[in-house]
Design a protein around this motif. Structure first.
Motif, PDB file in Angstrom:
ATOM      1  N   SER A 160       0.842  -1.196   0.000  1.00 22.86           N
ATOM      2  CA  SER A 160       0.000   0.000   0.000  1.00 22.86           C
ATOM      3  C   SER A 160       0.885   1.258   0.000  1.00 22.86           C
ATOM      4  O   SER A 160       1.936   1.292   0.642  1.00 22.86           O
ATOM      5  CB  SER A 160      -0.913   0.015   1.226  1.00 22.86           C
ATOM      6  N   THR A 161       0.430   2.269  -0.697  1.00 26.00           N
ATOM      7  CA  THR A 161       1.240   3.470  -0.885  1.00 26.00           C
ATOM      8  C   THR A 161       1.616   4.142   0.430  1.00 26.00           C
ATOM      9  O   THR A 161       2.760   4.571   0.622  1.00 26.00           O
ATOM     10  CB  THR A 161       0.484   4.476  -1.774  1.00 26.00           C
ATOM     11  N   PHE A 162       0.660   4.237   1.357  1.00 22.73           N
ATOM     12  CA  PHE A 162       0.886   4.963   2.605  1.00 22.73           C
ATOM     13  C   PHE A 162       0.979   4.011   3.798  1.00 22.73           C
ATOM     14  O   PHE A 162       0.618   4.382   4.914  1.00 22.73           O
ATOM     15  CB  PHE A 162      -0.240   5.982   2.811  1.00 22.73           C
ATOM     16  N   ARG A 163       1.469   2.794   3.556  1.00 19.71           N
ATOM     17  CA  ARG A 163       1.509   1.784   4.616  1.00 19.71           C
ATOM     18  C   ARG A 163       2.394   2.208   5.793  1.00 19.71           C
ATOM     19  O   ARG A 163       2.088   1.883   6.941  1.00 19.71           O
ATOM     20  CB  ARG A 163       1.986   0.438   4.067  1.00 19.71           C
ATOM     21  N   HIS A 164       3.474   2.929   5.525  1.00 17.65           N
ATOM     22  CA  HIS A 164       4.392   3.298   6.597  1.00 17.65           C
ATOM     23  C   HIS A 164       3.701   4.225   7.606  1.00 17.65           C
ATOM     24  O   HIS A 164       3.770   3.999   8.825  1.00 17.65           O
ATOM     25  CB  HIS A 164       5.635   3.971   6.022  1.00 17.65           C
ATOM     26  N   THR A 165       3.032   5.246   7.105  1.00 15.90           N
ATOM     27  CA  THR A 165       2.324   6.169   7.987  1.00 15.90           C
ATOM     28  C   THR A 165       1.172   5.461   8.682  1.00 15.90           C
ATOM     29  O   THR A 165       0.918   5.699   9.873  1.00 15.90           O
ATOM     30  CB  THR A 165       1.803   7.376   7.187  1.00 15.90           C
ATOM     31  N   ALA A 166       0.457   4.599   7.963  1.00 17.85           N
ATOM     32  CA  ALA A 166      -0.660   3.862   8.568  1.00 17.85           C
ATOM     33  C   ALA A 166      -0.163   3.006   9.729  1.00 17.85           C
ATOM     34  O   ALA A 166      -0.783   2.963  10.804  1.00 17.85           O
ATOM     35  CB  ALA A 166      -1.341   3.000   7.519  1.00 17.85           C
ATOM     36  N   ARG A 167       0.949   2.324   9.546  1.00 12.51           N
ATOM     37  CA  ARG A 167       1.501   1.476  10.618  1.00 12.51           C
ATOM     38  C   ARG A 167       1.931   2.313  11.819  1.00 12.51           C
ATOM     39  O   ARG A 167       1.727   1.916  12.971  1.00 12.51           O
ATOM     40  CB  ARG A 167       2.682   0.675  10.068  1.00 12.51           C
ATOM     41  N   GLU A 168       2.533   3.466  11.551  1.00 14.32           N
ATOM     42  CA  GLU A 168       2.949   4.318  12.661  1.00 14.32           C
ATOM     43  C   GLU A 168       1.741   4.806  13.452  1.00 14.32           C
ATOM     44  O   GLU A 168       1.750   4.805  14.697  1.00 14.32           O
ATOM     45  CB  GLU A 168       3.746   5.512  12.139  1.00 14.32           C
ATOM     46  N   LEU A 169       0.690   5.224  12.760  1.00 12.08           N
ATOM     47  CA  LEU A 169      -0.517   5.681  13.453  1.00 12.08           C
ATOM     48  C   LEU A 169      -1.151   4.551  14.260  1.00 12.08           C
ATOM     49  O   LEU A 169      -1.621   4.770  15.389  1.00 12.08           O
ATOM     50  CB  LEU A 169      -1.516   6.231  12.438  1.00 12.08           C
ATOM     51  N   LEU A 170      -1.154   3.354  13.716  1.00 11.82           N
ATOM     52  CA  LEU A 170      -1.716   2.212  14.443  1.00 11.82           C
ATOM     53  C   LEU A 170      -0.874   1.875  15.668  1.00 11.82           C
ATOM     54  O   LEU A 170      -1.417   1.536  16.734  1.00 11.82           O
ATOM     55  CB  LEU A 170      -1.827   1.008  13.510  1.00 11.82           C
ATOM     56  N   ALA A 171       0.445   1.944  15.532  1.00 12.18           N
ATOM     57  CA  ALA A 171       1.314   1.696  16.681  1.00 12.18           C
ATOM     58  C   ALA A 171       1.077   2.738  17.776  1.00 12.18           C
ATOM     59  O   ALA A 171       0.983   2.395  18.968  1.00 12.18           O
ATOM     60  CB  ALA A 171       2.777   1.714  16.236  1.00 12.18           C
ATOM     61  N   LEU A 172       0.963   3.999  17.405  1.00 15.48           N
ATOM     62  CA  LEU A 172       0.717   5.057  18.389  1.00 15.48           C
ATOM     63  C   LEU A 172      -0.639   4.881  19.064  1.00 15.48           C
ATOM     64  O   LEU A 172      -0.769   5.069  20.284  1.00 15.48           O
ATOM     65  CB  LEU A 172       0.787   6.424  17.705  1.00 15.48           C
ATOM     66  N   SER A 173      -1.644   4.522  18.260  1.00 18.01           N
ATOM     67  CA  SER A 173      -2.981   4.320  18.821  1.00 18.01           C
ATOM     68  C   SER A 173      -2.992   3.146  19.798  1.00 18.01           C
ATOM     69  O   SER A 173      -3.592   3.214  20.883  1.00 18.01           O
ATOM     70  CB  SER A 173      -3.986   4.092  17.700  1.00 18.01           C
ATOM     71  N   ALA A 174      -2.322   2.045  19.423  1.00 14.54           N
ATOM     72  CA  ALA A 174      -2.252   0.880  20.313  1.00 14.54           C
ATOM     73  C   ALA A 174      -1.489   1.228  21.594  1.00 14.54           C
ATOM     74  O   ALA A 174      -1.862   0.785  22.691  1.00 14.54           O
ATOM     75  CB  ALA A 174      -1.582  -0.283  19.585  1.00 14.54           C
ATOM     76  N   TRP A 175      -0.438   2.011  21.469  1.00 14.15           N
ATOM     77  CA  TRP A 175       0.340   2.419  22.643  1.00 14.15           C
ATOM     78  C   TRP A 175      -0.503   3.274  23.577  1.00 14.15           C
ATOM     79  O   TRP A 175      -0.464   3.105  24.800  1.00 14.15           O
ATOM     80  CB  TRP A 175       1.585   3.168  22.177  1.00 14.15           C
ATOM     81  N   ARG A 176      -1.275   4.195  23.021  1.00 14.54           N
ATOM     82  CA  ARG A 176      -2.171   5.021  23.832  1.00 14.54           C
ATOM     83  C   ARG A 176      -3.209   4.173  24.556  1.00 14.54           C
ATOM     84  O   ARG A 176      -3.657   4.522  25.658  1.00 14.54           O
ATOM     85  CB  ARG A 176      -2.883   6.065  22.967  1.00 14.54           C
ATOM     86  N   ALA A 177      -3.593   3.044  23.933  1.00 13.58           N
ATOM     87  CA  ALA A 177      -4.578   2.145  24.542  1.00 13.58           C
ATOM     88  C   ALA A 177      -3.933   1.134  25.489  1.00 13.58           C
ATOM     89  O   ALA A 177      -4.618   0.226  25.979  1.00 13.58           O
ATOM     90  CB  ALA A 177      -5.335   1.409  23.443  1.00 13.58           C
ATOM     91  N   ASN A 178      -2.628   1.287  25.744  1.00 14.77           N
ATOM     92  CA  ASN A 178      -1.881   0.366  26.618  1.00 14.77           C
ATOM     93  C   ASN A 178      -1.911  -1.080  26.106  1.00 14.77           C
ATOM     94  O   ASN A 178      -1.892  -2.024  26.899  1.00 14.77           O
ATOM     95  CB  ASN A 178      -2.417   0.426  28.051  1.00 14.77           C
ATOM     96  N   ASP A 179      -1.956  -1.219  24.799  1.00 11.54           N
ATOM     97  CA  ASP A 179      -1.935  -2.551  24.185  1.00 11.54           C
ATOM     98  C   ASP A 179      -0.523  -2.787  23.648  1.00 11.54           C
ATOM     99  O   ASP A 179      -0.216  -2.499  22.489  1.00 11.54           O
ATOM    100  CB  ASP A 179      -2.971  -2.625  23.061  1.00 11.54           C
ATOM    101  N   ALA A 180       0.343  -3.315  24.524  1.00  9.70           N
ATOM    102  CA  ALA A 180       1.749  -3.482  24.157  1.00  9.70           C
ATOM    103  C   ALA A 180       1.924  -4.483  23.026  1.00  9.70           C
ATOM    104  O   ALA A 180       2.776  -4.301  22.149  1.00  9.70           O
ATOM    105  CB  ALA A 180       2.553  -3.924  25.381  1.00  9.70           C
ATOM    106  N   ALA A 181       1.118  -5.544  23.032  1.00 10.51           N
ATOM    107  CA  ALA A 181       1.254  -6.578  21.995  1.00 10.51           C
ATOM    108  C   ALA A 181       0.940  -6.008  20.616  1.00 10.51           C
ATOM    109  O   ALA A 181       1.670  -6.258  19.643  1.00 10.51           O
ATOM    110  CB  ALA A 181       0.340  -7.752  22.311  1.00 10.51           C
ATOM    111  N   ALA A 182      -0.146  -5.239  20.514  1.00  9.90           N
ATOM    112  CA  ALA A 182      -0.506  -4.639  19.226  1.00  9.90           C
ATOM    113  C   ALA A 182       0.514  -3.590  18.817  1.00  9.90           C
ATOM    114  O   ALA A 182       0.873  -3.491  17.640  1.00  9.90           O
ATOM    115  CB  ALA A 182      -1.898  -4.021  19.307  1.00  9.90           C
ATOM    116  N   THR A 183       0.992  -2.809  19.787  1.00 12.65           N
ATOM    117  CA  THR A 183       2.015  -1.814  19.475  1.00 12.65           C
ATOM    118  C   THR A 183       3.247  -2.485  18.894  1.00 12.65           C
ATOM    119  O   THR A 183       3.799  -2.053  17.876  1.00 12.65           O
ATOM    120  CB  THR A 183       2.413  -1.036  20.744  1.00 12.65           C
ATOM    121  N   ARG A 184       3.677  -3.556  19.541  1.00 14.91           N
ATOM    122  CA  ARG A 184       4.864  -4.282  19.077  1.00 14.91           C
ATOM    123  C   ARG A 184       4.639  -4.882  17.683  1.00 14.91           C
ATOM    124  O   ARG A 184       5.557  -4.906  16.852  1.00 14.91           O
ATOM    125  CB  ARG A 184       5.225  -5.367  20.099  1.00 14.91           C
ATOM    126  N   GLN A 185       3.424  -5.347  17.429  1.00 14.56           N
ATOM    127  CA  GLN A 185       3.108  -5.931  16.109  1.00 14.56           C
ATOM    128  C   GLN A 185       3.344  -4.917  14.997  1.00 14.56           C
ATOM    129  O   GLN A 185       4.004  -5.219  13.990  1.00 14.56           O
ATOM    130  CB  GLN A 185       1.645  -6.382  16.079  1.00 14.56           C
TER     131      GLN A 185
END
Length: 217
Positions: A160-185
């Motif tokens: 996907s063209t914007f996969r890098h930014t999408a992954r970063e946003l998902l990691a930040l969102s998971a981190w804010r939700a205290n979901d370490a496993a999803a953040t690490r993924q």
């Protein structure tokens, strides 16, 4: 004798052609006129479309200049005018820029505009993904991780063209939700993608350092 026969054949052919011309001349002339008109019409259409594109390009550049000069109200009006009048390609770009201008004063309204672009099947896949990214950026601080995942998981897929930014946003969102496993993924996906931009990779490594160590089995 052969010359005589040739003359007779030639005369017969001329007579046949004359009869055909007398019978079908109006249709032939009408057909030629239609062909000439069609070619002329197509050339005229191409000229008008090129002229519209050039005018839209100049207007788009002017709207961008207004935005960069922090004249956001004027830029918003200029992009809105392009959305209403510009050829399709510039219209899509103007919709994206218009939503970005609206975000300066009303993030919720801008999110809705980006969502509408993302749902518009007449828009290219890359533009749809970009609209999803921009909407997610506006929602990062206010929406849940499941909602962010629903919005961005497809945009984070390999290729996907914007996969890098999408992954970063998902990691930040998971981190804010205290979901370490999803953040690490998501951080692992960033780290394992050889095309990840260096600056984004550095931010991912910094976030990785904030995660608790993986428990040993």
């Amino acid at each position: 004798m052969s010359e005589l026969f040739d003359e007779v054949d030639e005369e017969v052919r001329r007579e046949q052609l004359k009869r055909l011309w007398d019978r079908y001349s109006l249709l032939i002339i009408a057909g030629l006129i239609l062909i000439i008109a069609a070619v002329g019409g197509w050339r005229g259409y191409q000229y008008l479309e090129a002229k519209k594109a050039a005018e839209a390009g100049a207007a788009f550049d002017k709207a961008v200049e207004l935005s960069e000069a922090n004249k956001h109200a004027e830029a918003e009006a200029a992009f809105a005018d392009l959305v209403a009048k510009a050829p399709f390609g510039y219209r899509v770009l103007a919709r994206l820029r218009l939503a970005a201008e609206v975000a300066n004063r009303d993030p919720q309204a801008a999110t809705k505009m980006f969502d509408e672009i993302a749902a518009d099947r007449s828009v290219g896949v890359a533009e749809q993904d970009l609209a999803r990214i921009r909407a997610a950026q506006l929602l990062l601080e206010s929406t849940s991780y499941p909602n962010m995942k629903e919005r961005l998981e497809a945009a984070a897929a390999p290729g996907s063209t914007f996969r890098h930014t999408a992954r970063e946003l998902l990691a930040l969102s998971a981190w804010r939700a205290n979901d370490a496993a999803a953040t690490r993924q998501w951080l692992d996906m960033i780290a394992n993608d050889g095309e990840t931009p260096p600056s984004l990779r550095s931010r991912a490594e910094a976030l990785q350092a904030l995660l608790p160590p993986v428990a040993k089995s």
